[in-house]
Design a protein around this motif. Structure first.
Motif, PDB file in Angstrom:
ATOM      1  N   ILE A 260       7.724   7.455  -5.175  1.00  0.00           N
ATOM      2  CA  ILE A 260       7.919   6.102  -4.126  1.00  0.00           C
ATOM      3  C   ILE A 260       7.682   6.740  -2.856  1.00  0.00           C
ATOM      4  N   THR A 261       6.681   5.787  -2.203  1.00  0.00           N
ATOM      5  CA  THR A 261       6.422   6.068  -0.761  1.00  0.00           C
ATOM      6  C   THR A 261       7.225   5.093   0.274  1.00  0.00           C
ATOM      7  N   PHE A 262       7.439   5.571   1.233  1.00  0.00           N
ATOM      8  CA  PHE A 262       8.205   4.656   2.191  1.00  0.00           C
ATOM      9  C   PHE A 262       7.691   4.678   3.813  1.00  0.00           C
ATOM     10  N   GLU A 263       7.283   3.710   4.148  1.00  0.00           N
ATOM     11  CA  GLU A 263       6.642   3.786   5.627  1.00  0.00           C
ATOM     12  C   GLU A 263       6.842   2.470   6.479  1.00  0.00           C
ATOM     13  N   ASP A 264       6.643   2.834   7.755  1.00  0.00           N
ATOM     14  CA  ASP A 264       7.137   1.663   8.701  1.00  0.00           C
ATOM     15  C   ASP A 264       5.687   1.370   9.059  1.00  0.00           C
ATOM     16  N   HIS A 265       4.857   0.727   8.050  1.00  0.00           N
ATOM     17  CA  HIS A 265       3.480   0.155   8.136  1.00  0.00           C
ATOM     18  C   HIS A 265       3.258  -0.915   7.295  1.00  0.00           C
ATOM     19  N   ASN A 266       2.169  -1.573   7.208  1.00  0.00           N
ATOM     20  CA  ASN A 266       1.908  -2.577   5.962  1.00  0.00           C
ATOM     21  C   ASN A 266       1.515  -1.428   4.831  1.00  0.00           C
ATOM     22  N   ILE A 267       1.888  -2.166   3.723  1.00  0.00           N
ATOM     23  CA  ILE A 267       1.813  -1.550   2.629  1.00  0.00           C
ATOM     24  C   ILE A 267       0.192  -1.146   2.221  1.00  0.00           C
ATOM     25  N   HIS A 268      -0.869  -1.892   2.940  1.00  0.00           N
ATOM     26  CA  HIS A 268      -2.121  -1.571   2.709  1.00  0.00           C
ATOM     27  C   HIS A 268      -2.441  -0.237   3.799  1.00  0.00           C
ATOM     28  N   GLY A 269      -3.176   0.449   3.264  1.00  0.00           N
ATOM     29  CA  GLY A 269      -3.872   1.348   3.895  1.00  0.00           C
ATOM     30  C   GLY A 269      -3.245   2.532   4.605  1.00  0.00           C
ATOM     31  N   GLY A 270      -1.896   2.703   4.346  1.00  0.00           N
ATOM     32  CA  GLY A 270      -0.831   3.737   5.039  1.00  0.00           C
ATOM     33  C   GLY A 270      -0.820   4.653   3.990  1.00  0.00           C
ATOM     34  N   LEU A 271       0.560   5.335   4.160  1.00  0.00           N
ATOM     35  CA  LEU A 271       0.888   6.541   3.383  1.00  0.00           C
ATOM     36  C   LEU A 271       0.892   6.042   1.771  1.00  0.00           C
ATOM     37  N   GLY A 272       1.389   4.867   1.672  1.00  0.00           N
ATOM     38  CA  GLY A 272       1.388   4.483   0.231  1.00  0.00           C
ATOM     39  C   GLY A 272      -0.095   4.519  -0.314  1.00  0.00           C
ATOM     40  N   SER A 273      -0.932   4.215   0.272  1.00  0.00           N
ATOM     41  CA  SER A 273      -2.154   3.948  -0.072  1.00  0.00           C
ATOM     42  C   SER A 273      -2.970   5.315  -0.219  1.00  0.00           C
ATOM     43  N   ALA A 274      -2.749   6.051   0.826  1.00  0.00           N
ATOM     44  CA  ALA A 274      -3.119   7.370   0.681  1.00  0.00           C
ATOM     45  C   ALA A 274      -2.653   8.224  -0.387  1.00  0.00           C
ATOM     46  N   VAL A 275      -1.197   7.961  -0.644  1.00  0.00           N
ATOM     47  CA  VAL A 275      -1.024   9.030  -1.955  1.00  0.00           C
ATOM     48  C   VAL A 275      -1.480   8.294  -3.113  1.00  0.00           C
ATOM     49  N   ALA A 276      -1.601   6.805  -3.325  1.00  0.00           N
ATOM     50  CA  ALA A 276      -1.902   6.200  -4.484  1.00  0.00           C
ATOM     51  C   ALA A 276      -3.319   6.825  -4.781  1.00  0.00           C
TER      52      ALA A 276
END
Lengths: 339, 276
Positions: A260-276
Motif C-alpha cells: 500500500i502506498t500513502f502520499e499527500d498528493h493526488n492518487i494520479h501520477g505520484g508515489l502510488g503511480s510510480a510504485v504501480a
C-alpha cells in the motif's frame, strides 16, 4: 530565530520546535559558509520559505525577485549558467505550476544545477484552500527529464536532502510541508542517499511505502498492528521519487505480496503511480492499493484534520492494512504463489 | 571604440555572406524562420565580428561574453553567424532540421557550439540574461551579457518581469536589443497586440532607451558603446528593422515569418542579396 544544537557529527536541530522550512533555512546558512557559490532566490516568500535566513546572512548572494516566479526560475537558470549554485524557494504550487515552463525549459532542458526547495507541498497549507495546495507537483516533476524529485519525511531528512543535493549535479526538486509536522528522525545519522529508499521497519506480511508526512504515520501504524494484530509490517520511506529505488519495491513485492502506498498528493501520477509502474512491469501478482488525495480539490481545514479526512493518518492506515490483509486471495484461482 | 569605415565595409561583406548562408540553410532545412533571421543580421554580425570577447576554439571559455537569443526562433539566422565566426563548419548546416541533427529550429546550447543558452519559448531569454549578468557581477567577472528580444515576444508578461528585475538590481553589464521588425506570425504587431508606446514602456520600467536603425552599423555601434561605457541603468536598444531584410520579395511580408524555398526561389533570393 531557529534553534540549533551542535552535535558530534552532524548539526542536530531542535526538531520539535523547528519547522521543516526553518531547518532548511538553517542548513542552507551553514552550507553557505562552506560553499561561496551558493546563491538564494525567492519570490516574496523569504519569510514563509525560510530561505530568508540565508538572505539575512548573505545579502549579496540573495535575490528576492518580488512576486514573479517565471522570472525567478529564468534568473536562476542564468545564475547557474554563470557558474553559481542557485537554491530557489517558493511554494510548491508556484514552483510546479506558475513557474513550470521555466523550470522545464530553462533549467531541466539545459540540465542546470538549480536546487528547488518547494514549501507548502500537498495540503500542508490546508486552511489556505486549493490555490495554495499542491497535490500535483510530484506527478509534474517526475515527468521532467533530468529532474530529481525528493519528498523528505521531516525536517531532519530535509536537512540531509539539502546537504546531499549540493554535490549532486543537475536540477533537484525537494518538496517539503508548511512546517509544524511532527518529526520522525532523531538525527541525520541514518545514511540518507538520494535514490536509495530507507526501510525503517522490516516485515513479512505487508509493505507500506510512504513519503513525506505519511512516513511517521505509517511507522506508528506498524507498531500498533504488531502489538494488537501480530502483523509484521514493512515500512519504506521512499524519500526519492525519481530516480526511484525499484529494487526495494521488487524485494517487497516478492517478500510480502501486499503493498500500500500513502502520499499527500493526488492518487494520479505520484508515489502510488510510480510504485504501480514497477509492480506492473515485474509481471508478478500483488495486492496493491494507493492512498492519497482521491483526484479532487482538497477541502479546507487544518492539515491534521485533512490527513484524517483523506485516510493518511495513523488510525486510517491501521484500518487500511487490516482491510487489505483480510482479503482472501485463495478465491482467485490464478493466485498460486501467495506467500 | 567608435566604429570605422573599414570595419563597416568588412561587416557589410560578412553580413552578405551570412544572408547567403541563411538562404541556403532555409533550403537545406526544408523551411525556416527566415524573415526574423534576416532582420537581425546586422545586430548579430556587429556583435560577433566586432564586440564579443569570444574564442571559437574555446566555446566554453569562462571569461567569454554571453549571448542570449531570446527570440529563439531566429535559430536559422543565428547558426550561420556562428559558422561564419568559426564555431563549426558551414557544411554542418546542411543537416539543419534533419533526423538526429544538432541543429533544430530553436538552437540547443548543449548541442551547438557557441550557443550559450537554449531558447525558443518566447519570454524566457531576458530573465536568463539577467541571471547571467547578476552571476558575472557577483563573481566580479568583466564579461558582458547580450540579449536579443523579438518585438512580438514583448507581448509575454515574463519579459516585463525580467525588465523590472534588471532595473531593480541595476544590471548594467547586460545590453538588450529588440529586433523591432513590426511583424509577428499572424500579422503586424500593432494590429495583433500593440506594443506601442514601446520606448515609453521600457523607460517606465527603468531602462535607458536607444532607438536606432537596426541595419545601420554606426547607429547600432554608438548605442552599444554608450551602454558599455556610460550607462548607470540598464539599456535597451530598440533596433528598427525590416523583416526579411536583403531579400526583396520577403521584405515586410508577414508570410515570410516561416517559409520554405525551392532552388528557383533561392536563386532569386541570392541575387537579391547580391544586388544589396
Amino acid at each position: 530565530m531557529a534553534k540549533e544544537i551542535t552535535g558530534t557529527t552532524w548539526t542536530v536541530y531542535d526538531a520539535n520546535t523547528m519547522t521543516q522550512a526553518e531547518i532548511y533555512g538553517s542548513v542552507l546558512c551553514e552550507l553557505g559558509e562552506k560553499h561561496p557559490d551558493i546563491v538564494g532566490l525567492t519570490a516574496d516568500l523569504g519569510k514563509s520559505t525560510k530561505i530568508g535566513l540565508f538572505g539575512d546572512k548573505f545579502p549579496d548572494r540573495f535575490f528576492n525577485v518580488g512576486i514573479a516566479e517565471q522570472n525567478m526560475f529564468g534568473i536562476a537558470a542564468g545564475l547557474a549558467k554563470s557558474g553559481l549554485l542557485p537554491f530557489v524557494s517558493t511554494m510548491a504550487a508556484f514552483t510546479a505550476m506558475r513557474g513550470l515552463e521555466q523550470v522545464r525549459t530553462d533549467i531541466c532542458y539545459q540540465n542546470l544545477n538549480v536546487k528547488m526547495i518547494a514549501t507548502h507541498g500537498g495540503v500542508s497549507f490546508g486552511a489556505a484552500g486549493t490555490t495554495h495546495h499542491c497535490t500535483e507537483d510530484i506527478a509534474i516533476m517526475r515527468a521532467l527529464a533530468n529532474m530529481t524529485v525528493i519528498v523528505p519525511a521531516d525536517g531532519i531528512e530535509t536537512a540531509a536532502a539539502v546537504r546531499a543535493c549540493i554535490d549532486y549535479k543537475g536540477p533537484v526538486y525537494i518538496r517539503i510541508g508548511r512546517g509544524f509536522e511532527p518529526t520522525f528522525y532523531k538525527d541525520e545519522n541514518y545514511g540518507f542517499k538520494i535514490g536509495k529508499a530507507v526501510t525503517i521497519q522490516d516485515g513479512t506480511d505487508i509493505t507500506l511505502i510512504c513519503c513525506g508526512v505519511t512516513v511517521l504515520q505509517a511507522a506508528e501504524a506498524a507498531k500498533i498492528l504488531k502489538e494488537s494484530d501480530g502483523l509484521s509490517v514493512r515500512v519504506i520511506n521512499m524519500h526519492t521519487l525519481k530516480p526511484l529505488d525499484e529494487e526495494v519495491i521488487l524485494k517487497a513485492l516478492t517478500e510480502t505480496r501486499r503493498i500500500i502506498t500513502f502520499e499527500d498528493h493526488n492518487i494520479h501520477g505520484g508515489l502510488g503511480s510510480a510504485v504501480a509502474d514497477v509492480i506492473a512491469q515485474s509481471g508478478k501478482g500483488c495486492a496493491f492499493e494507493k492512498v492519497g488525495i482521491p483526484d479532487c480539490y482538497c477541502v479546507v481545514g487544518y492539515p491534521e484534520d485533512l490527513y484524517c479526512h483523506y485516510k493518511l493518518d495513523c488510525d486510517s492506515i491501521v484500518e487500511k492494512v487490516r482491510e487489505v490483509m483480510g482479503r482472501d486471495f485463495e478465491e482467485d484461482e490464478s493466485w498460486e504463489d501467495e506467500v | 571604440m567608435p566604429i570605422t569605415e573599414l570595419e563597416i565595409k568588412n561587416l557589410t561583406e560578412t553580413a552578405r555572406k551570412i544572408r547567403h548562408d541563411i538562404i541556403d540553410t532555409t533550403v537545406w532545412a526544408g523551411g525556416a524562420h527566415i524573415g526574423g533571421g534576416l532582420s537581425m543580421v546586422e545586430i548579430m554580425t556587429l556583435l560577433y565580428f566586432k564586440y564579443l570577447n569570444i574564442d571559437p576554439a574555446k566555446p566554453d571559455w569562462e571569461e567569454r561574453d554571453r549571448v542570449v537569443l531570446s527570440k529563439g526562433h531566429g535559430g536559422a539566422g543565428y547558426a550561420p553567424v556562428l559558422a561564419n565566426r568559426g564555431f563549426f563548419d558551414r557544411d554542418e548546416l546542411k543537416d539543419f532540421n534533419h533526423f538526429m541533427s544538432k541543429f533544430g529550429m530553436h538552437l540547443d546550447s548543449l548541442k551547438v557550439k557557441g550557443v550559450d543558452v537554449s531558447t525558443g519559448s518566447l519570454g524566457h531569454g531576458l530573465s536568463m540574461a539577467v541571471g547571467l549578468a547578476l552571476g558575472a557581477r557577483l563573481q566580479k567577472k568583466s564579461w558582458k551579457t547580450y540579449c536579443i528580444l523579438g518585438d512580438g515576444e514583448c507581448n509575454e508578461g515574463s519579459v516585463w518581469e525580467a525588465a523590472m528585475a534588471a532595473a531593480h538590481f541595476k544590471v548594467t553589464n547586460l545590453i538588450t536589443f529588440v529586433d523591432r521588425n513590426r511583424l509577428m506570425i499572424d500579422g503586424k504587431t500593432e494590429e495583433i497586440m500593440s506594443v506601442e508606446p514601446f520606448a515609453d514602456k521600457w523607460r517606465a520600467f527603468g531602462f535607458i532607451v536607444k532607438e536606432v536603425n537596426g541595419h545601420d552599423y554606426k547607429a547600432l555601434s554608438d548605442a552599444i558603446d554608450f551602454a558599455l561605457e556610460e550607462a548607470k541603468t540598464p539599456v535597451i536598444i530598440i533596433a528598427d528593422t525590416i523583416k526579411g531584410k536583403g531579400v526583396d520579395f520577403m521584405e515586410n511580408q508577414v508570410k515570410w515569418h516561416y517559409g520554405s524555398i525551392d532552388s528557383e526561389l533561392a536563386e532569386k533570393a541570392h541575387s537579391s542579396v547580391d544586388r544589396g
